[in-house]
Every structure is written in structure tokens, then in C-alpha cells.
Design a protein around this motif. Sequence first.
Motif, PDB file in Angstrom:
ATOM      1  N   HIS A  72       0.989  -1.248   0.185  1.00  0.00           N
ATOM      2  CA  HIS A  72       0.121   0.077   0.048  1.00  0.00           C
ATOM      3  C   HIS A  72       0.567   1.259   0.082  1.00  0.00           C
ATOM      4  N   ARG A  73       1.747   1.272   0.970  1.00  0.00           N
ATOM      5  CA  ARG A  73       2.693   2.404   0.932  1.00  0.00           C
ATOM      6  C   ARG A  73       3.505   2.750  -0.118  1.00  0.00           C
ATOM      7  N   GLY A  74       4.174   1.566  -0.666  1.00  0.00           N
ATOM      8  CA  GLY A  74       5.172   1.896  -1.765  1.00  0.00           C
ATOM      9  C   GLY A  74       4.280   2.342  -3.055  1.00  0.00           C
ATOM     10  N   CYS A  96       9.851  -4.900  -7.364  1.00  0.00           N
ATOM     11  CA  CYS A  96      10.157  -6.514  -6.690  1.00  0.00           C
ATOM     12  C   CYS A  96       9.138  -6.722  -5.284  1.00  0.00           C
ATOM     13  N   ASP A  97       8.682  -7.663  -5.383  1.00  0.00           N
ATOM     14  CA  ASP A  97       7.903  -8.182  -4.235  1.00  0.00           C
ATOM     15  C   ASP A  97       7.896  -9.641  -3.945  1.00  0.00           C
ATOM     16  N   ILE A  98       8.088  -9.934  -2.920  1.00  0.00           N
ATOM     17  CA  ILE A  98       7.934 -11.486  -2.403  1.00  0.00           C
ATOM     18  C   ILE A  98       6.682 -12.014  -2.987  1.00  0.00           C
ATOM     19  N   GLY A 108       1.659 -12.391  -7.013  1.00  0.00           N
ATOM     20  CA  GLY A 108       0.505 -11.558  -7.364  1.00  0.00           C
ATOM     21  C   GLY A 108       0.612 -10.046  -7.071  1.00  0.00           C
ATOM     22  N   ARG A 109       1.080  -9.733  -6.060  1.00  0.00           N
ATOM     23  CA  ARG A 109       0.848  -8.128  -5.404  1.00  0.00           C
ATOM     24  C   ARG A 109       1.679  -7.372  -6.352  1.00  0.00           C
ATOM     25  N   VAL A 110       2.942  -7.907  -6.780  1.00  0.00           N
ATOM     26  CA  VAL A 110       3.819  -7.169  -7.683  1.00  0.00           C
ATOM     27  C   VAL A 110       3.233  -6.880  -9.046  1.00  0.00           C
ATOM     28  N   VAL A 121       8.031  -5.014   4.457  1.00  0.00           N
ATOM     29  CA  VAL A 121       8.061  -4.885   5.954  1.00  0.00           C
ATOM     30  C   VAL A 121       9.406  -4.583   6.821  1.00  0.00           C
ATOM     31  N   ASP A 122       9.137  -3.909   7.933  1.00  0.00           N
ATOM     32  CA  ASP A 122      10.282  -3.283   8.736  1.00  0.00           C
ATOM     33  C   ASP A 122      11.475  -4.088   8.762  1.00  0.00           C
ATOM     34  N   ALA A 123      11.237  -5.401   9.303  1.00  0.00           N
ATOM     35  CA  ALA A 123      12.505  -6.095   9.908  1.00  0.00           C
ATOM     36  C   ALA A 123      13.226  -6.291   8.488  1.00  0.00           C
ATOM     37  N   THR A 124      12.770  -6.251   7.284  1.00  0.00           N
ATOM     38  CA  THR A 124      13.382  -6.766   5.913  1.00  0.00           C
ATOM     39  C   THR A 124      14.262  -5.668   5.632  1.00  0.00           C
ATOM     40  N   HIS A 125      14.122  -4.281   6.053  1.00  0.00           N
ATOM     41  CA  HIS A 125      14.538  -3.278   5.347  1.00  0.00           C
ATOM     42  C   HIS A 125      15.992  -3.227   5.095  1.00  0.00           C
ATOM     43  N   ASP A 126      16.872  -3.686   6.353  1.00  0.00           N
ATOM     44  CA  ASP A 126      18.128  -3.848   6.211  1.00  0.00           C
ATOM     45  C   ASP A 126      18.843  -4.435   5.134  1.00  0.00           C
ATOM     46  N   ARG A 162      -2.592  -6.443  11.254  1.00  0.00           N
ATOM     47  CA  ARG A 162      -1.670  -6.805  10.009  1.00  0.00           C
ATOM     48  C   ARG A 162      -0.187  -7.154  10.721  1.00  0.00           C
ATOM     49  N   TRP A 163       0.630  -7.249   9.905  1.00  0.00           N
ATOM     50  CA  TRP A 163       1.806  -7.988  10.361  1.00  0.00           C
ATOM     51  C   TRP A 163       2.674  -7.159  11.457  1.00  0.00           C
ATOM     52  N   HIS A 164       2.265  -5.864  11.780  1.00  0.00           N
ATOM     53  CA  HIS A 164       2.848  -5.111  12.670  1.00  0.00           C
ATOM     54  C   HIS A 164       2.753  -5.731  14.041  1.00  0.00           C
ATOM     55  N   VAL A 221       9.324   0.785  17.968  1.00  0.00           N
ATOM     56  CA  VAL A 221       9.847   1.119  16.846  1.00  0.00           C
ATOM     57  C   VAL A 221       8.850   1.554  15.513  1.00  0.00           C
ATOM     58  N   HIS A 222       8.438   0.743  15.262  1.00  0.00           N
ATOM     59  CA  HIS A 222       7.487   0.960  14.018  1.00  0.00           C
ATOM     60  C   HIS A 222       6.882   2.457  13.952  1.00  0.00           C
ATOM     61  N   LYS A 223       6.000   2.686  15.028  1.00  0.00           N
ATOM     62  CA  LYS A 223       5.238   3.639  14.991  1.00  0.00           C
ATOM     63  C   LYS A 223       6.107   4.945  15.691  1.00  0.00           C
ATOM     64  N   LEU A 268      -5.008  -5.602  -3.744  1.00  0.00           N
ATOM     65  CA  LEU A 268      -3.764  -5.893  -3.424  1.00  0.00           C
ATOM     66  C   LEU A 268      -3.600  -6.921  -2.432  1.00  0.00           C
ATOM     67  N   TYR A 269      -4.440  -7.082  -1.464  1.00  0.00           N
ATOM     68  CA  TYR A 269      -4.201  -8.244  -0.484  1.00  0.00           C
ATOM     69  C   TYR A 269      -5.140  -9.455  -0.850  1.00  0.00           C
ATOM     70  N   ALA A 270      -6.439  -9.405  -0.641  1.00  0.00           N
ATOM     71  CA  ALA A 270      -7.337 -10.686  -0.578  1.00  0.00           C
ATOM     72  C   ALA A 270      -7.001 -11.374  -1.892  1.00  0.00           C
TER      73      ALA A 270
HETATM   74  N1  LIG Z   1       5.980   7.213   6.733  1.00  0.00           N
HETATM   75  C1  LIG Z   1       4.545   6.750   6.827  1.00  0.00           C
HETATM   76  O1  LIG Z   1       3.750   7.352   7.375  1.00  0.00           O
HETATM   77  C2  LIG Z   1       4.250   5.302   6.576  1.00  0.00           C
HETATM   78  C3  LIG Z   1       3.039   4.967   6.445  1.00  0.00           C
HETATM   79  C4  LIG Z   1       2.673   3.338   6.220  1.00  0.00           C
HETATM   80  C5  LIG Z   1       3.640   2.791   6.123  1.00  0.00           C
HETATM   81  N2  LIG Z   1       4.921   3.070   6.199  1.00  0.00           N
HETATM   82  C6  LIG Z   1       6.282   1.941   5.995  1.00  0.00           C
HETATM   83  O2  LIG Z   1       6.001   1.619   4.696  1.00  0.00           O
HETATM   84  C7  LIG Z   1       6.644   0.199   4.496  1.00  0.00           C
HETATM   85  C8  LIG Z   1       5.448  -0.632   4.047  1.00  0.00           C
HETATM   86  O3  LIG Z   1       4.308  -0.696   4.548  1.00  0.00           O
HETATM   87  P1  LIG Z   1       2.761  -0.847   4.132  1.00  0.00           P
HETATM   88  O4  LIG Z   1       1.871  -0.388   4.817  1.00  0.00           O
HETATM   89  O5  LIG Z   1       3.033  -0.675   2.557  1.00  0.00           O
HETATM   90  O6  LIG Z   1       3.049  -2.531   4.255  1.00  0.00           O
HETATM   91  P2  LIG Z   1       2.531  -3.691   3.303  1.00  0.00           P
HETATM   92  O7  LIG Z   1       2.192  -5.103   3.908  1.00  0.00           O
HETATM   93  O8  LIG Z   1       1.398  -3.078   2.419  1.00  0.00           O
HETATM   94  O9  LIG Z   1       3.557  -3.895   2.149  1.00  0.00           O
HETATM   95  C9  LIG Z   1       4.848  -4.242   2.243  1.00  0.00           C
HETATM   96  C10 LIG Z   1       5.069  -5.136   1.199  1.00  0.00           C
HETATM   97  O10 LIG Z   1       6.229  -5.775   1.259  1.00  0.00           O
HETATM   98  C11 LIG Z   1       6.431  -6.929   0.660  1.00  0.00           C
HETATM   99  N3  LIG Z   1       7.222  -7.830   1.257  1.00  0.00           N
HETATM  100  C12 LIG Z   1       7.629  -8.301   2.696  1.00  0.00           C
HETATM  101  N4  LIG Z   1       8.636  -9.175   2.731  1.00  0.00           N
HETATM  102  C13 LIG Z   1       9.438  -8.992   1.497  1.00  0.00           C
HETATM  103  C14 LIG Z   1      10.613  -9.318   1.228  1.00  0.00           C
HETATM  104  N5  LIG Z   1      11.410 -10.146   1.991  1.00  0.00           N
HETATM  105  N6  LIG Z   1      10.937  -9.184   0.115  1.00  0.00           N
HETATM  106  C15 LIG Z   1      10.264  -8.432  -0.878  1.00  0.00           C
HETATM  107  N7  LIG Z   1       9.001  -8.104  -0.866  1.00  0.00           N
HETATM  108  C16 LIG Z   1       8.404  -8.189   0.650  1.00  0.00           C
HETATM  109  C17 LIG Z   1       5.065  -7.552   0.908  1.00  0.00           C
HETATM  110  O11 LIG Z   1       4.679  -8.919   0.279  1.00  0.00           O
HETATM  111  C18 LIG Z   1       4.076  -6.156   0.719  1.00  0.00           C
HETATM  112  O12 LIG Z   1       3.670  -6.366  -0.622  1.00  0.00           O
HETATM  113  C19 LIG Z   1       6.781  -0.395   6.101  1.00  0.00           C
HETATM  114  O13 LIG Z   1       8.322  -0.070   6.398  1.00  0.00           O
HETATM  115  C20 LIG Z   1       6.066   0.964   6.729  1.00  0.00           C
HETATM  116  O14 LIG Z   1       6.572   1.187   8.117  1.00  0.00           O
HETATM  117  C21 LIG Z   1       5.227   4.352   6.557  1.00  0.00           C
END
Ligand SMILES: NC(=O)c1ccc[n+]([C@@H]2O[C@H](COP(=O)([O-])OP(=O)(O)OC[C@H]3O[C@@H](n4cnc5c(N)ncnc54)[C@H](O)[C@@H]3O)[C@@H](O)[C@H]2O)c1
Length: 444
Positions: A43-45, A67-69, A72-74, A108-113, A200-202, A213-215, A278-280
Motif C-alpha cells: 500500500h505505502r510503496g 520487486c515483491d516477494i 501476485g501483488r507485484v 516489511v520493517d524487519a527486512t529493510h536492512d 496486520r504484520w505489525h 519502533v514501527h510507529k 492488493l491483499y485478498a
Molecule cells: N511514513 C509513513 O507514514 C508510513 C505509512 C505507512 C507505511 N510506512 C512504511 O512503509 C513500509 C511498507 O508498509 P505497508 O503499509 O505498505 O505494508 P504492506 O504490507 O502493505 O507492504 C509491504 C510489502 O512488502 C512485501 N514484502 C515483505 N517482505 C518482503 C521481502 N522479503 N521481499 C520483498 N517484498 C517483501 C510484502 O509482500 C508487501 O507487499 C513499512 O516499512 C512501513 O513502516 C510508512
Amino acid sequence: MERRTFLQNTGTALAGTLLTDNVLAAALAPAKKKRVAMVGTGHRGLSMWGTDVLKEHGDHMEFVGLCDINPGRVETGKKMLGAKCPTFTDFDKMMKQVKPDILIVTTVDATHDEFIVKGLEYGADIVTEKPMTTDEDKCQRILDAEKRTGRKVMVTFNYRFSPHRQKIYEMLRAGAIGKVTSADFHWYLDVHHGADYFRRWHRKREFSGSLLVHKATHHFDLLNWWLESDPEEVFANGQLDFYGKNNSFRHTNCRPCPHKDKCAFYWDMTKDKRLMALYADNEQHDGYLRDGCVWKEDIDIFDKMAVQIRYANQVQVSYSLTTYSPYEGYRIAFNGTKGRLEAWIKEKQPWEEEAFDEIQLTTSFGKRELIRIPNNEAGHGGGDLRLRKQIFAPTGQDPYRQSAGTRDGAMSILVGIAARKSIDSGKPVKIGDLTSLKPQAARA
Ligand SMILES: NC(=O)c1ccc[n+]([C@@H]2O[C@H](COP(=O)([O-])OP(=O)(O)OC[C@H]3O[C@@H](n4cnc5c(N)ncnc54)[C@H](O)[C@@H]3O)[C@@H](O)[C@H]2O)c1
């Protein structure tokens, strides 16, 4: 004229002509678009860093890979963006094939690094969503990789860009309340927005690092930025006493739930076409339920948190985060040697023509002033739009020091990580013990 001199002169003249022609050609040629790739097409991306960036900055950038894991979503994401670029489920394959200038990390946050470090190593600059990452070891890996590769990581702290918070920054810098000595900061997530984190995953520490951390990375970053100092020591309390196991009934998720009629937290996702697409529609690929039950027993994050922070410049902060408030908002008060500055978000009342946020300045032995900041723009008070401009159409100007890199990204998550550790251990945690970054009284 000697032959050698003639050749030298004509050579210089020729080179001059070529140079002028080249400069002219470069000026007339359409500017090369930045090649941008995205990992995490959720959603955010797709919104903040997809459609909105294309709409505002499509002349300067183009998507060259998504790219997305979730396969379907990508594909759904590509259609939503109207992009022509290839899609990937293998990150390395994307980076090798499309060689982007900029990589946007919105997984997802824990994968950013993982993607930040690899992205830097593949030679891209990184735009990463907050939180930069979720623990201190991952944080150190990012700091090291940035230094090693010489590339740049930008952390997208959109909250800094809202006019209300910018005004607070301006007033504190101008000495409106003298030297700041302490702050009380309280954030309320309501039973809709707050509950959504528990669907959600959060809801799992392993994915979000907890809401500390997340919020709260947003809130701790605001504090670090407003106070212009680094956090030094943290002590915290936190519990899960409302969501999760604290209810007598539960199910997997809302759509098939047998308790719909009696659950105040029932949420009908089928009414939102975008989320359904996107999800269902892509659940079969990863089993992820976007409308998960807020009463699930696997929830292991806190839903009420209280944090004490001591800054390197001796400012003391009391912070709290509540996730089941009847209304949404925050209140902050800065106490200073010459007065008190308070600020809050105000809901628009039916009789008011425009929405605004407020700041109240009270000077010691002086007077009280109420300042209203219009807040009619969408996307965090227009903050999202200004942040995108800062990244994709930079002017080189940053008068409020709103752009953020890895040091800022680190200092904000380290408060949350330290708070989490403090809750687990019952002891205060020093920020300087977590990574190679040492807190400074005045931020660099
Ligand atoms: N700044 C803000 O106000 C704000 C608001 C919402 C979200 N965010 C951040 O944006 C990021 C995404 O959040 P979202 O709400 O879109 O979540 P989301 O679940 O909608 O999207 C995350 C996407 O990452 C994909 N993903 C997960 N692990 C993966 C991997 N290993 N490789 C490739 N793709 C992978 C998932 O399939 C999913 O499509 C988070 O880090 C969140 O903290 C920031």
C-alpha cells in the motif's frame, strides 16, 4: 607561424568549438531520467512512492523495476502504477538486471536492512521508509554499509514536513521559551487506526520491532529534531492489556468471522476495492490476511507504552503511546527557562471553514498566545508532498533541516529499541551501548 604553434592553436580552437557544442547539446537534450526501482509493492510503496511520485516527478524519474516477494501483488502493483518496467520476486536478479540509480525500500520493517545493504552494494542510493530497521545489529550493518560503499541512504521522515511541526521547530530555534529543559509528549492512536496495527504484520515484534519502533520512530525522530540533541538514556514500561489475548472470543480474520455481529472491531475489508485487489486477491501466494483478528493470541507487541528519555543536552522527556483511544491525535508541551510551548492536533469542527492545528505559547511573567496553523492539505498536512519534492526535485535548500539520513534514522529507532529492551529487562538502557554511534549534546 610554425607548424607546431598552428596545430596547437587550431587544436585549442577546435576543442573550444567541440566543448561549446557539447555543453549546448547537453543543455538542449532532455534531462536523463533517474532510474528508480522499488522493493515492497504494498500500500505505502504504491501510493506515496508510486503513483504520487510519478504524478509529481514523472519528468525526472521512471520506474525500471518492481520487486515483491508476493508474485501476485507485484503484478497488481505494476497495473496500478501503469508502469512498463519488468517485475521480479528475486531482488538480486532485479538489481543485476536493471541497475537502478535509486532503490525505494517499502517492505516489511524487519527486512529493510537486507535491501538497504544490498542496494548500496549494488551501487544505488537508497530511499527507505521508516523505521530504518528494527534492531541494533541491523542498524549497525546499515551504518557500516553506507560508509563502505560511499552511497547515500535517505530516511523518509514525512512527519517533519507538516507545517504545524515546522512552526514548532522554528519557534524553539528562535528561543520562544528560552532554553528547553523538558518535554511531555503523548500520542493517541484511536480504535480504528490503532487497531489496524493489531490486524496486520505489525502485531509481531519479529516484523515491526513493536510499535515502539514501527510507529514511535516518527515521534522519537520529531523529538530528536525539535530538541537538536541525541537521546542518551531510556527507561520504559509497556504492556499488552487490551488487544490480543485480552478478549473472550477471536477468529483468524474478519471476513469469515462468526463473531461479526458482536465484535466492535469487525472491519469489512470487502468495501475497499484497492485493498481487496492488493491483499485478498493475492492471499493464495503468501497466506497474509490483511484483515487479521485484533484478538489473535500471537500478538506480542505492547498496546500501551510509557518511555522516559534523557537527552545528551540534559532535556528530560516523558513520552506515551496509547493504541485504543476513542480519538486520534497528540499533545506535546516543551518547558523552557522562559516559558512553555504546547501543541496539539485539533479535529475540524462542523462550523469551521478550514482545518487547523494549534500552538499555545505562554511566556513566564508574560502573556499567552494562540497560534493557528492551517491544515487543509492531504498527506500528513502536505508533509508527504514536500518530502517527495525534497527527494526527487531537490533545490539544495533545507532551512529547517528536514532531510534525514542514517544517523537520524538510527537515533530515532534506537530510542524504541532501548525502550523495548528496558521493558524486557526492567533496567535503563544507554543509547551509546547499542551501536557505534555516540550521543552528542548538539546534533551534528
Ligand atoms: N511514513 C509513513 O507514514 C508510513 C505509512 C505507512 C507505511 N510506512 C512504511 O512503509 C513500509 C511498507 O508498509 P505497508 O503499509 O505498505 O505494508 P504492506 O504490507 O502493505 O507492504 C509491504 C510489502 O512488502 C512485501 N514484502 C515483505 N517482505 C518482503 C521481502 N522479503 N521481499 C520483498 N517484498 C517483501 C510484502 O509482500 C508487501 O507487499 C513499512 O516499512 C512501513 O513502516 C510508512
